[in-house]
Design an enzyme around this catalytic site. Sequence first.
Site, PDB file in Angstrom:
ATOM      1  N   TYR A 135       0.869  -1.183   0.000  1.00  0.00           N
ATOM      2  CA  TYR A 135       0.000   0.000   0.000  1.00  0.00           C
ATOM      3  C   TYR A 135       0.904   1.230   0.000  1.00  0.00           C
ATOM      4  O   TYR A 135       1.548   1.524   0.998  1.00  0.00           O
ATOM      5  CB  TYR A 135      -0.907  -0.038   1.225  1.00  0.00           C
ATOM      6  N   LYS A 163      -1.254  -1.331  -4.197  1.00  0.00           N
ATOM      7  CA  LYS A 163      -2.225  -0.236  -4.309  1.00  0.00           C
ATOM      8  C   LYS A 163      -1.439   1.063  -4.233  1.00  0.00           C
ATOM      9  O   LYS A 163      -0.766   1.322  -3.238  1.00  0.00           O
ATOM     10  CB  LYS A 163      -3.257  -0.286  -3.182  1.00  0.00           C
TER      11      LYS A 163
END
EC number: 4.3.3.7
Length: 299
Positions: A135, A163
């Site tokens: 992330y 992400k």
Amino acid sequence: MADVSGIIVAMVTPLDDEQKISYSKTDKLLNKLLSYDINGIFILGTNGEAYSFTEDEKYGFAKHVIDYVGNKTQIFVGTGLNSTSETISFSQKISQLHPDALSVVTPYFVPNTQDELINNFNDLANSVDVPIILYNMPGKTGVNIDPKTVAELSKNPNIVGVKDSSGDIENMRGYLKLRNNNNFGVLSGSDSKILELLEAGGDGAIAATANLLTQNDVNIYKYFKDGNIEKAKKNQQNIEPLRKILHTGTTPSSLKASVTLSGIDVGSAKKPVIMPDKEELKEINKMIEYYRTNKIIEG
């Protein structure tokens, strides 16, 4: 193996009037999200206010969501903490609930070097039996996961995607170019970049706007895959009124107010974040009415 593609909802965490997690409100939100063709739900991220809950609260919430959803869609759980040992310990605990993947933000407050990030994520990935999604959130953590770092980390079979919430499409292109495995998913965490990333060869998005604009966001992916780029562009453009509203308040206050005013009560943001005032709520209501009039949301 987790399917790191399509539209995955970055779900807010519903609260009751005492600022505790509300499972009854959670179930209503889940029922709404599950009625659409999403490819997963990501809980306990930035818009899920993970930073504001205790580990026991996060564990209880993750267990409830995983049990409630069953096999209806994938569940990704945010488990990143500020040291490798803490992250491993909490991730191992959450792994016992059998989520489809763990989404792990970089350590924050003191920016790590790229070598430190590589060691951190490899140590974690080698310590759990649940796939890891990196992330990248440099605006909040102070450190960007460089494309060369993703190239190295994508060699680890238990690190299955990233992400990217940097908003930097060139950073995302770098991930796509250098990933060592085409099954390593690259997802946009910036909702304004969903279509642009898909056009660059990306795999989808973990989208906060999908709390409200669920079908619209699914349509971006669907129309792109169908080759209908004009319709995909229209659905991408539909996000902008909501994004404008979201920038008026501290995350995730305006998003929670928008979802509640659409008919799904998710409660307030966790203090010290305050909810929109009366004038801001008027603007949110105008946006909701616009979306309803144009049949972008139901109701």
